[in-house]
Scaffold this motif. Structure first.
Motif, PDB file in Angstrom:
ATOM      1  N   LEU A  91      16.976  -5.091  -7.170  1.00  0.00           N
ATOM      2  CA  LEU A  91      16.397  -6.410  -7.417  1.00  0.00           C
ATOM      3  C   LEU A  91      15.788  -6.984  -6.136  1.00  0.00           C
ATOM      4  CD1 LEU A  91      19.052  -8.052  -9.777  1.00  0.00           C
ATOM      5  CD2 LEU A  91      16.863  -7.026 -10.389  1.00  0.00           C
ATOM      6  N   SER A  92      16.468  -6.781  -5.011  1.00  0.00           N
ATOM      7  CA  SER A  92      15.935  -7.276  -3.744  1.00  0.00           C
ATOM      8  C   SER A  92      14.627  -6.585  -3.389  1.00  0.00           C
ATOM      9  CB  SER A  92      16.969  -7.058  -2.630  1.00  0.00           C
ATOM     10  OG  SER A  92      18.121  -7.824  -2.849  1.00  0.00           O
ATOM     11  N   ALA A  93      14.571  -5.289  -3.592  1.00  0.00           N
ATOM     12  CA  ALA A  93      13.339  -4.552  -3.309  1.00  0.00           C
ATOM     13  C   ALA A  93      12.201  -5.008  -4.209  1.00  0.00           C
ATOM     14  CB  ALA A  93      13.580  -3.053  -3.484  1.00  0.00           C
ATOM     15  N   SER A  94      12.530  -5.395  -5.432  1.00  0.00           N
ATOM     16  CA  SER A  94      11.503  -5.851  -6.372  1.00  0.00           C
ATOM     17  C   SER A  94      10.885  -7.179  -5.956  1.00  0.00           C
ATOM     18  CB  SER A  94      12.109  -5.994  -7.779  1.00  0.00           C
ATOM     19  OG  SER A  94      12.600  -4.752  -8.254  1.00  0.00           O
ATOM     20  N   LEU A  95      11.569  -7.909  -5.077  1.00  0.00           N
ATOM     21  CA  LEU A  95      11.072  -9.205  -4.624  1.00  0.00           C
ATOM     22  C   LEU A  95      10.175  -9.100  -3.395  1.00  0.00           C
ATOM     23  CD1 LEU A  95      14.349 -11.318  -5.001  1.00  0.00           C
ATOM     24  CD2 LEU A  95      12.364 -11.323  -6.523  1.00  0.00           C
ATOM     25  N   VAL A  96      10.025  -7.909  -2.852  1.00  0.00           N
ATOM     26  CA  VAL A  96       9.236  -7.752  -1.625  1.00  0.00           C
ATOM     27  C   VAL A  96       7.782  -8.147  -1.842  1.00  0.00           C
ATOM     28  CG1 VAL A  96       8.334  -6.062   0.022  1.00  0.00           C
ATOM     29  CG2 VAL A  96      10.762  -6.030  -0.612  1.00  0.00           C
ATOM     30  N   CYS A  97       7.202  -7.650  -2.944  1.00  0.00           N
ATOM     31  CA  CYS A  97       5.810  -7.979  -3.256  1.00  0.00           C
ATOM     32  C   CYS A  97       5.550  -7.646  -4.720  1.00  0.00           C
ATOM     33  CB  CYS A  97       4.839  -7.234  -2.341  1.00  0.00           C
ATOM     34  SG  CYS A  97       4.913  -5.436  -2.484  1.00  0.00           S
ATOM     35  N   SER A 152       0.808  -1.218   0.000  1.00  0.00           N
ATOM     36  CA  SER A 152       0.000   0.000   0.000  1.00  0.00           C
ATOM     37  C   SER A 152       0.844   1.272   0.000  1.00  0.00           C
ATOM     38  CB  SER A 152      -0.931   0.011   1.221  1.00  0.00           C
ATOM     39  OG  SER A 152      -0.178   0.080   2.423  1.00  0.00           O
ATOM     40  N   LEU A 153       2.176   1.111   0.053  1.00  0.00           N
ATOM     41  CA  LEU A 153       3.058   2.279   0.021  1.00  0.00           C
ATOM     42  C   LEU A 153       2.877   3.012  -1.305  1.00  0.00           C
ATOM     43  CD1 LEU A 153       5.420   3.607   1.671  1.00  0.00           C
ATOM     44  CD2 LEU A 153       6.968   2.326   0.194  1.00  0.00           C
ATOM     45  N   PRO A 154       2.622   4.332  -1.279  1.00  0.00           N
ATOM     46  CA  PRO A 154       2.422   5.074  -2.531  1.00  0.00           C
ATOM     47  C   PRO A 154       3.601   4.922  -3.477  1.00  0.00           C
ATOM     48  CG  PRO A 154       1.791   6.412  -0.639  1.00  0.00           C
ATOM     49  CD  PRO A 154       2.439   5.173  -0.094  1.00  0.00           C
ATOM     50  N   TYR A 155       3.280   4.794  -4.770  1.00  0.00           N
ATOM     51  CA  TYR A 155       4.329   4.573  -5.767  1.00  0.00           C
ATOM     52  C   TYR A 155       5.366   5.693  -5.752  1.00  0.00           C
ATOM     53  CZ  TYR A 155       2.227   0.550  -8.161  1.00  0.00           C
ATOM     54  OH  TYR A 155       1.753  -0.694  -8.482  1.00  0.00           O
ATOM     55  N   TRP A 169       5.482  -3.870  -5.508  1.00  0.00           N
ATOM     56  CA  TRP A 169       6.796  -3.244  -5.624  1.00  0.00           C
ATOM     57  C   TRP A 169       7.487  -3.651  -6.919  1.00  0.00           C
ATOM     58  CZ3 TRP A 169      10.230  -2.326  -0.775  1.00  0.00           C
ATOM     59  CH2 TRP A 169       9.502  -1.629   0.193  1.00  0.00           C
ATOM     60  N   CYS A 170       7.342  -4.888  -7.295  1.00  0.00           N
ATOM     61  CA  CYS A 170       7.958  -5.362  -8.537  1.00  0.00           C
ATOM     62  C   CYS A 170       7.453  -4.558  -9.729  1.00  0.00           C
ATOM     63  CB  CYS A 170       7.663  -6.846  -8.729  1.00  0.00           C
ATOM     64  SG  CYS A 170       8.461  -7.571 -10.179  1.00  0.00           S
ATOM     65  N   GLU A 171       6.148  -4.320  -9.746  1.00  0.00           N
ATOM     66  CA  GLU A 171       5.560  -3.537 -10.838  1.00  0.00           C
ATOM     67  C   GLU A 171       6.022  -2.090 -10.796  1.00  0.00           C
ATOM     68  OE1 GLU A 171       1.131  -2.043 -12.323  1.00  0.00           O
ATOM     69  OE2 GLU A 171       1.320  -3.603 -10.779  1.00  0.00           O
ATOM     70  N   ALA A 172       6.032  -1.499  -9.589  1.00  0.00           N
ATOM     71  CA  ALA A 172       6.395  -0.089  -9.463  1.00  0.00           C
ATOM     72  C   ALA A 172       7.851   0.175  -9.822  1.00  0.00           C
ATOM     73  CB  ALA A 172       6.112   0.382  -8.035  1.00  0.00           C
ATOM     74  N   LEU A 173       8.711  -0.788  -9.537  1.00  0.00           N
ATOM     75  CA  LEU A 173      10.144  -0.588  -9.737  1.00  0.00           C
ATOM     76  C   LEU A 173      10.633  -0.997 -11.123  1.00  0.00           C
ATOM     77  CD1 LEU A 173      11.454  -1.788  -6.253  1.00  0.00           C
ATOM     78  CD2 LEU A 173      11.193   0.562  -7.068  1.00  0.00           C
ATOM     79  N   GLN A 174       9.728  -1.436 -12.001  1.00  0.00           N
ATOM     80  CA  GLN A 174      10.110  -1.829 -13.352  1.00  0.00           C
ATOM     81  C   GLN A 174      10.872  -0.715 -14.097  1.00  0.00           C
ATOM     82  OE1 GLN A 174      10.148  -4.657 -14.957  1.00  0.00           O
ATOM     83  NE2 GLN A 174      10.809  -3.772 -16.918  1.00  0.00           N
TER      84      GLN A 174
END
Length: 332
Positions: A72-78, A53-56, A81-86
């Protein structure tokens, strides 16, 4: 356009300042990645839901200065996050290509235009690291307005290297904008950027945009020195030596002078060599005086020759061999 030496060279203090040469912009900070690595956390589902729910925009600002492993580690959180960090993952690839083109690495030829193009594409995807690299290239080309615009964007994202570079840009402006420079120096210094800590100390020391406060200046010199910044090591040695901003301590003065000398600071090598000479340690004195002389410290050669005359031929040869094989210790 020639860079202005700041503070003015006519200032009589023995403390050193950052030289702004007309042939390089290396005094500006290149963006450094955070050293810690984020490992994929193991957490309950309810915590993952909270993270998603953290704002993009908040997430992107936090991650804009991440290096590749952290990203890459942050992208694995959920999944969120994976979508937002693309976009930032795409930016990281472009940033890596930009560095290859800039330095001629990774099997590609050096190409400044392609490097800048890659950095700008990465910057457009939100990478503060790329904004700093593109800003450095624009500065080197003399396009300072474009450089400052990029520094501002990266600085507002919280990148400490950008904050440092922005502050230096404001100090070199005509007339200097010391209010904005100090604002960003404080932010970067609190964030741990050693160049900013050193430059902030100089401002406090020399009354640049602020009242002189030697106690506060010494505090920031010491922080920068402890962070590995060589000029700060030299200056904090002088603080201890003269009792400026700190209690006089010959032991601390000698410690920091040697540390600066061992990392290639030529004035420190000269002064440390003189100290060794006064203590009768002729062999080591010659080595440091020789290093200072080779680095361009003109007064060192005369003293070195006086010391050499007191040594045997074997000792002279040994001292010169030590100087020939000397390598500076790493610094920030």
């Amino acid at each position: 356009m020639k860079h202005v030496t700041w503070p003015h060279r006519s200032y009589s203090s023995p403390f050193s300042s950052i030289p702004f040469s007309n042939s390089t912009y290396s005094h500006f900070s290149a963006a450094k990645h955070p050293r810690s690595s984020l490992s994929p956390p193991s957490m309950p589902a309810s915590t993952t839901a909270d993270l998603s729910s953290l704002p993009y925009d908040v997430l992107i600002k936090i991650a804009s200065s991440f290096d590749h492993p952290n990203l890459l580690s942050a992208s694995l959180v959920c999944c969120s996050w994976c979508e937002a960090l693309q976009p930032l993952r795409e930016a990281m690839l472009l940033l890596q290509w930009g560095k290859r083109f800039k330095h001629g690495r990774g099997g590609v030829r050096q190409n400044a235009e392609k490097a800048l193009e890659s950095f700008l594409k990465a910057a457009a995807r939100g990478s503060a690291l790329a904004m700093v690299d593109a800003g450095l290239m624009y500065w080197g080309k003399g396009e300072r307005d474009k450089s400052v615009d990029l520094y501002i964007k990266a600085a507002e994202l919280g990148n400490h290297a950008a904050q440092c570079n922005l502050a230096l840009s404001y100090l070199q402006a005509k007339p200097p904008n010391t209010e904005q420079a100090l604002k960003w120096l404080y932010k970067a210094s609190i964030g741990g950027n050693v160049r900013s800590q050193y430059q902030l100390a100089l401002c406090l020391h020399r009354s640049v945009g602020v009242r002189s406060n030697m106690k506060e200046a010494a505090k920031w010199y010491l922080k920068a020195a402890e962070g590995g910044y060589v000029r700060a090591m030299y200056n904090i040695s002088l603080c201890y030596s003269f009792g400026e901003g700190l209690a006089h301590s010959r032991q601390q003065a000698r410690k920091w002078m040697k540390r600066a000398a061992d990392r290639g600071h030529r004035k420190a090598q000269f002064e440390h060599g003189l100290a060794l000479f006064s203590e009768g340690d002729m062999m080591k004195a010659v080595v440091y005086l020789e290093l200072a002389s080779r680095a361009g410290e003109t007064g060192a050669a005369h003293i070195k020759n006086l010391v050499l005359n007191r040594l045997s031929e074997a000792s002279r040869d040994q001292a010169m061999s030590l100087a020939d094989n000397w390598r500076a210790l790493p610094s920030s």
